[in-house]
Design a protein around this motif. Structure first.
Motif, PDB file in Angstrom:
ATOM      1  N   ASP A  38      20.225  63.462  27.065  1.00  0.00           N
ATOM      2  CA  ASP A  38      18.794  63.192  27.062  1.00  0.00           C
ATOM      3  C   ASP A  38      18.541  61.889  26.276  1.00  0.00           C
ATOM      4  O   ASP A  38      19.393  61.467  25.477  1.00  0.00           O
ATOM      5  CB  ASP A  38      18.153  64.403  26.384  1.00  0.00           C
ATOM      6  N   ILE A  47       9.628  58.549  17.298  1.00  0.00           N
ATOM      7  CA  ILE A  47       8.698  57.724  16.522  1.00  0.00           C
ATOM      8  C   ILE A  47       7.283  57.922  17.087  1.00  0.00           C
ATOM      9  O   ILE A  47       7.110  58.578  18.115  1.00  0.00           O
ATOM     10  CB  ILE A  47       9.078  56.222  16.569  1.00  0.00           C
ATOM     11  N   THR A  77      16.559  61.895  31.764  1.00  0.00           N
ATOM     12  CA  THR A  77      15.403  61.747  30.881  1.00  0.00           C
ATOM     13  C   THR A  77      14.077  61.979  31.610  1.00  0.00           C
ATOM     14  O   THR A  77      13.994  61.804  32.832  1.00  0.00           O
ATOM     15  CB  THR A  77      15.417  60.327  30.253  1.00  0.00           C
ATOM     16  N   ARG A 159       1.017  63.061  18.867  1.00  0.00           N
ATOM     17  CA  ARG A 159       1.715  62.761  17.598  1.00  0.00           C
ATOM     18  C   ARG A 159       0.847  61.934  16.655  1.00  0.00           C
ATOM     19  O   ARG A 159       0.894  62.113  15.438  1.00  0.00           O
ATOM     20  CB  ARG A 159       3.036  62.027  17.900  1.00  0.00           C
ATOM     21  N   ARG A 190       7.734  67.618  22.700  1.00  0.00           N
ATOM     22  CA  ARG A 190       7.456  67.396  21.282  1.00  0.00           C
ATOM     23  C   ARG A 190       6.197  66.545  21.147  1.00  0.00           C
ATOM     24  O   ARG A 190       6.217  65.351  21.410  1.00  0.00           O
ATOM     25  CB  ARG A 190       8.669  66.748  20.603  1.00  0.00           C
ATOM     26  N   LYS A 202      15.805  68.818  34.980  1.00  0.00           N
ATOM     27  CA  LYS A 202      17.080  68.247  34.551  1.00  0.00           C
ATOM     28  C   LYS A 202      18.273  69.106  34.967  1.00  0.00           C
ATOM     29  O   LYS A 202      19.385  68.597  35.078  1.00  0.00           O
ATOM     30  CB  LYS A 202      17.078  68.044  33.030  1.00  0.00           C
TER      31      LYS A 202
HETATM   32  O1  LIG Z   1      13.614  63.617  28.415  1.00  0.00           O
HETATM   33  P1  LIG Z   1      13.439  62.741  27.216  1.00  0.00           P
HETATM   34  O2  LIG Z   1      14.295  61.527  27.249  1.00  0.00           O
HETATM   35  O3  LIG Z   1      13.600  63.502  25.926  1.00  0.00           O
HETATM   36  O4  LIG Z   1      11.928  62.251  27.267  1.00  0.00           O
HETATM   37  C1  LIG Z   1      10.874  63.187  26.964  1.00  0.00           C
HETATM   38  C2  LIG Z   1       9.599  62.434  26.613  1.00  0.00           C
HETATM   39  O5  LIG Z   1       9.950  61.574  25.544  1.00  0.00           O
HETATM   40  C3  LIG Z   1       9.013  60.613  25.089  1.00  0.00           C
HETATM   41  O6  LIG Z   1       8.150  61.220  24.170  1.00  0.00           O
HETATM   42  C4  LIG Z   1       8.815  61.626  22.990  1.00  0.00           C
HETATM   43  O7  LIG Z   1       9.309  60.471  22.292  1.00  0.00           O
HETATM   44  C5  LIG Z   1       8.281  59.570  21.788  1.00  0.00           C
HETATM   45  C6  LIG Z   1       8.984  58.382  21.144  1.00  0.00           C
HETATM   46  O8  LIG Z   1       9.825  58.772  20.110  1.00  0.00           O
HETATM   47  C7  LIG Z   1       7.385  60.330  20.817  1.00  0.00           C
HETATM   48  O9  LIG Z   1       6.352  59.464  20.339  1.00  0.00           O
HETATM   49  C8  LIG Z   1       6.775  61.540  21.510  1.00  0.00           C
HETATM   50  O10 LIG Z   1       6.041  62.311  20.569  1.00  0.00           O
HETATM   51  C9  LIG Z   1       7.869  62.422  22.110  1.00  0.00           C
HETATM   52  O11 LIG Z   1       7.324  63.486  22.875  1.00  0.00           O
HETATM   53  C10 LIG Z   1       8.311  59.914  26.216  1.00  0.00           C
HETATM   54  O12 LIG Z   1       7.222  59.179  25.726  1.00  0.00           O
HETATM   55  C11 LIG Z   1       7.931  60.798  27.365  1.00  0.00           C
HETATM   56  O13 LIG Z   1       7.515  60.013  28.467  1.00  0.00           O
HETATM   57  C12 LIG Z   1       9.143  61.612  27.787  1.00  0.00           C
HETATM   58  O14 LIG Z   1       8.802  62.450  28.871  1.00  0.00           O
END
Ligand SMILES: O=P(O)(O)OC[C@H]1O[C@H](O[C@H]2O[C@H](CO)[C@@H](O)[C@H](O)[C@H]2O)[C@H](O)[C@@H](O)[C@@H]1O
Length: 287
Positions: A38, A47, A77, A159, A190, A202
């Motif tokens: 991931d 962040i 991802t 966030r 998150r 996934k």
């Molecule tokens: O499948 P992933 O690669 O884990 O992507 C999932 C989502 O991740 C991102 O959001 C997360 O990361 C951000 C940066 O660190 C953070 O600000 C946020 O709170 C997290 O949820 C991304 O922005 C999403 O588009 C992805 O789906």
């Protein structure tokens, strides 16, 4: 097949019988191994602003090494494939081999060996969904909530909200309603509620890649709820006889994967250490 030495298993924190069996298979047959990871929370530290995320430098170095040492390295991802490539600066790494990035839960793809993207047509109602979400945020008076338009999906991020947890809770019901009214699906993560097309996850993306690459062993690492289907798929593959190893990138925010993983590391820095330790072991054996 070689036996995993105690020192390799110790260095990689592998203890259970199934995990030792999987590590054994990986070390004996690196060319037959698929390593899928991931991005956010596993390779890239979490962040505040999604657009500022970067891959952890030690994780980038590990991918660059492992691309030369094992059959396939992949990133699976929720990000658009292009965002993952750009934020990871993956097109500037030389050692990725025929690495694959599967973006937006497998709907999009980038191949490192050709540098080509595959981006299928996006739903036509994403702009409308974005407008409806903006209106809900305004109507609820939520300050600091941000929207990430991923063309195929909308991320509603809490966030940086004045009240992150309270805003998230208040948004669940209206965001779910908007998704359903538009024939879309909500993916919670998150501090994010993502509105996206259903039908891809996934787990399906990983299963297809296992077949495409003829993988004889698989490693998957993730941190969040969107990674659960990939964990499920590794368990399914294990039950069918394919050696599989699961890594959780643990955080104070999400513990769903921790109890299911063979190896638990705290966040991307520790995951990167683990990946580099795997590369060390493979290089030692190849020498
Ligand atoms: O499948 P992933 O690669 O884990 O992507 C999932 C989502 O991740 C991102 O959001 C997360 O990361 C951000 C940066 O660190 C953070 O600000 C946020 O709170 C997290 O949820 C991304 O922005 C999403 O588009 C992805 O789906």
């Amino acid at each position: 097949m070689v036996d995993v030495t105690d020192s390799a298993a110790d260095a990689l924190g592998v203890t259970s019988e199934a995990a030792r069996h999987a590590l054994d298979a990986v070390l004996a047959d690196p060319a037959g191994t698929l390593l899928a990871l991931d991005f956010d929370g596993t390779l890239s530290p979490i962040i505040d602003r999604p657009e500022d995320a970067v891959i952890h430098p030690c994780a980038a170095a590990a991918l660059d090494r492992l691309g030369q040492l094992i059959g396939t390295v992949a990133i699976i991802t929720g990000r658009p494939a292009k965002a993952a490539v750009d934020l990871g600066r993956l097109d500037q790494l030389d050692g990725l081999g025929d690495m694959v990035v599967l973006g937006q839960y497998g709907a999009e793809r980038w191949d490192a060996d050709t540098g080509r993207f595959y981006i299928p047509p996006v739903p036509t109602n994403i702009g409308q969904v974005e407008s409806e979400v903006h209106k809900i945020i305004d109507d609820l008076g939520l300050r600091g909530v941000s929207i990430e338009n991923k063309h195929r999906a909308i991320g509603v991020h809490t966030r940086t909200a004045d009240d992150p947890a309270g805003s998230f809770d208040k948004l669940v019901e209206p965001v779910t309603r908007i998704a359903e009214e538009n024939g879309l699906h909500v993916e919670p993560g998150r501090s994010v509620l993502e509105i996206r097309p259903s039908g891809r996850d996934k787990g399906a993306a990983l299963a297809e890649l296992i077949i495409e690459r003829g993988a004889r062993a698989v490693i998957f690492g993730g941190d969040d709820l969107g990674d659960v289907p990939a964990f499920d798929e590794v368990v399914r593959q294990r039950d069918a006889g394919l050696p599989g190893l699961l890594i959780a990138s643990a955080s104070d925010e999400q513990s769903a994967l921790v109890g299911r993983a063979d190896v638990v590391r705290h966040g991307p820095a520790e995951v990167a250490e683990w990946l580099n330790a795997l590369a060390d072991e493979l290089e030692r054996r190849a020498a």
